[in-house]
Design a protein around this motif. Structure first.
Motif, PDB file in Angstrom:
ATOM      1  N   ASP A  88      15.519  43.910  83.622  1.00  0.00           N
ATOM      2  CA  ASP A  88      14.497  42.870  83.561  1.00  0.00           C
ATOM      3  C   ASP A  88      14.162  42.937  84.978  1.00  0.00           C
ATOM      4  OD1 ASP A  88      14.816  42.415  80.847  1.00  0.00           O
ATOM      5  OD2 ASP A  88      16.290  40.779  81.361  1.00  0.00           O
ATOM      6  N   TYR A  89      14.832  42.895  85.969  1.00  0.00           N
ATOM      7  CA  TYR A  89      14.206  42.710  87.549  1.00  0.00           C
ATOM      8  C   TYR A  89      13.342  43.990  87.837  1.00  0.00           C
ATOM      9  CZ  TYR A  89      18.172  39.471  87.810  1.00  0.00           C
ATOM     10  OH  TYR A  89      19.018  38.245  87.403  1.00  0.00           O
ATOM     11  N   LEU A  90      13.477  44.783  87.358  1.00  0.00           N
ATOM     12  CA  LEU A  90      12.428  46.224  87.612  1.00  0.00           C
ATOM     13  C   LEU A  90      11.218  45.829  87.325  1.00  0.00           C
ATOM     14  CD1 LEU A  90      14.583  49.075  86.347  1.00  0.00           C
ATOM     15  CD2 LEU A  90      13.682  48.761  88.641  1.00  0.00           C
ATOM     16  N   ASP A  91      10.968  45.097  86.544  1.00  0.00           N
ATOM     17  CA  ASP A  91       9.605  44.629  86.018  1.00  0.00           C
ATOM     18  C   ASP A  91       9.086  43.650  87.021  1.00  0.00           C
ATOM     19  OD1 ASP A  91       9.563  46.413  83.922  1.00  0.00           O
ATOM     20  OD2 ASP A  91      10.079  44.785  82.389  1.00  0.00           O
ATOM     21  N   LYS A  92       9.917  42.864  87.666  1.00  0.00           N
ATOM     22  CA  LYS A  92       9.592  41.851  88.656  1.00  0.00           C
ATOM     23  C   LYS A  92       9.435  42.481  90.168  1.00  0.00           C
ATOM     24  CE  LYS A  92      11.593  38.332  85.600  1.00  0.00           C
ATOM     25  NZ  LYS A  92      12.583  37.593  85.423  1.00  0.00           N
ATOM     26  N   GLY A  93      10.095  43.632  90.066  1.00  0.00           N
ATOM     27  CA  GLY A  93       9.643  44.118  91.710  1.00  0.00           C
ATOM     28  C   GLY A  93      10.994  44.649  92.369  1.00  0.00           C
ATOM     29  N   LEU A  94      11.995  44.930  91.556  1.00  0.00           N
ATOM     30  CA  LEU A  94      13.338  45.492  92.071  1.00  0.00           C
ATOM     31  C   LEU A  94      13.095  46.977  92.390  1.00  0.00           C
ATOM     32  CD1 LEU A  94      16.563  44.707  91.979  1.00  0.00           C
ATOM     33  CD2 LEU A  94      16.631  46.206  90.109  1.00  0.00           C
ATOM     34  N   PRO A 147      25.625  56.383  83.382  1.00  0.00           N
ATOM     35  CA  PRO A 147      24.720  55.752  84.440  1.00  0.00           C
ATOM     36  C   PRO A 147      23.628  56.540  84.780  1.00  0.00           C
ATOM     37  CG  PRO A 147      27.105  55.869  85.233  1.00  0.00           C
ATOM     38  CD  PRO A 147      26.959  56.909  84.162  1.00  0.00           C
ATOM     39  N   LYS A 148      22.284  55.881  84.765  1.00  0.00           N
ATOM     40  CA  LYS A 148      20.895  56.539  85.095  1.00  0.00           C
ATOM     41  C   LYS A 148      20.481  55.495  86.415  1.00  0.00           C
ATOM     42  CE  LYS A 148      17.507  59.345  84.591  1.00  0.00           C
ATOM     43  NZ  LYS A 148      17.788  60.539  84.681  1.00  0.00           N
ATOM     44  N   ILE A 149      20.466  56.460  87.541  1.00  0.00           N
ATOM     45  CA  ILE A 149      19.341  55.546  88.493  1.00  0.00           C
ATOM     46  C   ILE A 149      18.011  55.622  88.444  1.00  0.00           C
ATOM     47  CG2 ILE A 149      18.930  55.547  90.967  1.00  0.00           C
ATOM     48  CD1 ILE A 149      21.480  57.820  91.465  1.00  0.00           C
ATOM     49  N   ILE A 150      17.674  54.341  88.672  1.00  0.00           N
ATOM     50  CA  ILE A 150      16.130  54.100  88.331  1.00  0.00           C
ATOM     51  C   ILE A 150      15.518  53.747  89.961  1.00  0.00           C
ATOM     52  CG2 ILE A 150      14.358  53.012  87.187  1.00  0.00           C
ATOM     53  CD1 ILE A 150      16.591  51.727  85.123  1.00  0.00           C
ATOM     54  N   ILE A 151      14.342  54.286  90.285  1.00  0.00           N
ATOM     55  CA  ILE A 151      13.709  54.033  91.477  1.00  0.00           C
ATOM     56  C   ILE A 151      12.525  53.879  91.030  1.00  0.00           C
ATOM     57  CG2 ILE A 151      13.126  55.116  93.832  1.00  0.00           C
ATOM     58  CD1 ILE A 151      16.056  55.477  93.510  1.00  0.00           C
ATOM     59  N   ASN A 152      12.337  52.500  91.676  1.00  0.00           N
ATOM     60  CA  ASN A 152      10.905  51.757  91.660  1.00  0.00           C
ATOM     61  C   ASN A 152      10.227  52.444  92.870  1.00  0.00           C
ATOM     62  OD1 ASN A 152       8.675  50.406  91.440  1.00  0.00           O
ATOM     63  ND2 ASN A 152       9.802  48.717  90.405  1.00  0.00           N
ATOM     64  N   LYS A 153       9.511  53.510  92.580  1.00  0.00           N
ATOM     65  CA  LYS A 153       8.965  54.276  93.775  1.00  0.00           C
ATOM     66  C   LYS A 153       8.086  53.440  94.678  1.00  0.00           C
ATOM     67  CE  LYS A 153       7.881  58.737  95.433  1.00  0.00           C
ATOM     68  NZ  LYS A 153       7.560  58.136  96.945  1.00  0.00           N
ATOM     69  N   LYS A 154       6.984  52.803  93.995  1.00  0.00           N
ATOM     70  CA  LYS A 154       5.891  52.002  94.600  1.00  0.00           C
ATOM     71  C   LYS A 154       6.659  50.826  95.289  1.00  0.00           C
ATOM     72  CE  LYS A 154       1.932  49.317  93.468  1.00  0.00           C
ATOM     73  NZ  LYS A 154       1.690  48.092  92.991  1.00  0.00           N
ATOM     74  N   VAL A 155       7.450  50.207  94.961  1.00  0.00           N
ATOM     75  CA  VAL A 155       8.048  49.017  95.586  1.00  0.00           C
ATOM     76  C   VAL A 155       9.045  49.545  96.584  1.00  0.00           C
ATOM     77  CG1 VAL A 155       9.923  47.177  95.362  1.00  0.00           C
ATOM     78  CG2 VAL A 155       8.092  47.526  93.485  1.00  0.00           C
ATOM     79  N   SER A 156       9.655  50.637  96.278  1.00  0.00           N
ATOM     80  CA  SER A 156      10.836  51.055  97.577  1.00  0.00           C
ATOM     81  C   SER A 156       9.633  51.876  98.614  1.00  0.00           C
ATOM     82  CB  SER A 156      11.351  52.389  96.932  1.00  0.00           C
ATOM     83  OG  SER A 156      12.457  51.950  96.207  1.00  0.00           O
TER      84      SER A 156
END
Length: 194
Positions: A149-155, A166-175
């Motif tokens: 849920d936090y990914l949609d909020k800017g994690l 396990p699968k890593i998710i990178i929010n590239k724009k935010v990172s």
């Protein structure tokens, strides 16, 4: 030499992600695996050394008064402490700070005088998580959690179970906005959100 170390770290990360014991693959990723994976992911931030001037400080935040958030924080913090030991990130010592955030407080209290470089956002933070993630973005503090849920909020960085692994998710724009520059080898391994 540095390239050989990165290859070794990447190999370890792949092994963790591909060969997690089946008994552990229930509905959540165990805290010790999360700690190992997030510390490995941070090693693939090519700009970390330039951004961090002294020790690398990881904050672990939960909502004060929420027993479920507090318990999750305590479990995660304990495993991070075990895994950090004498760990170094790009030559920087790693330290951990546990933070209890009052539900009605300004999220600035999380960042005041703590010199955070990364922030693990515990589960069950509720609405304050949105404000916290927004402030982390302003402060250029990488954020991560196992809460999708936090990914949609800017994690910045997330982790989820996919087919029991396990699968890593990178929010590239935010990172990218936070100044991180992840190695392309990590991005190939992760699910990347643009």
């Amino acid at each position: 030499m540095r390239s050989k170390i990165k290859i070794l770290v990447l190999t370890t990360l792949v092994m963790l992600l591909r060969f997690m014991p089946e008994g552990l693959a229930a509905t959540e990723i165990p805290a010790d695996f999360q700690a190992i994976i997030f510390l490995k992911v941070l090693k693939f931030d090519r700009s970390l050394e330039a951004r961090v001037k002294s020790d690398f400080t990881i904050g672990i935040v939960h909502i004060d008064g929420s027993e479920s958030s507090k318990e999750h924080c305590k479990e995660i913090a304990g495993k991070f402490k075990e895994k950090i030991g004498s760990e170094k990130l790009h030559g920087k010592s790693v330290r951990l700070v546990e933070i209890a955030m009052p539900a009605t407080a300004d999220p600035a209290v999380v960042f005041d005088a703590k010199d955070l470089n990364a922030l693990y956002v515990c589960k069950n933070m509720g609405e304050p998580a949105s404000k916290l993630l927004l402030m982390a973005k302003e402060k250029k503090v990488l954020t991560y959690s196992d809460s999708r849920d936090y990914l949609d909020k800017g994690l910045s960085i997330g982790i989820k179970l996919e087919s029991g692994k396990p699968k890593i998710i990178i929010n590239k724009k935010v990172s990218d906005e936070m100044g991180a520059s992840f190695d392309p080898r990590l991005l190939q391994l992760a699910e990347v959100l643009e």
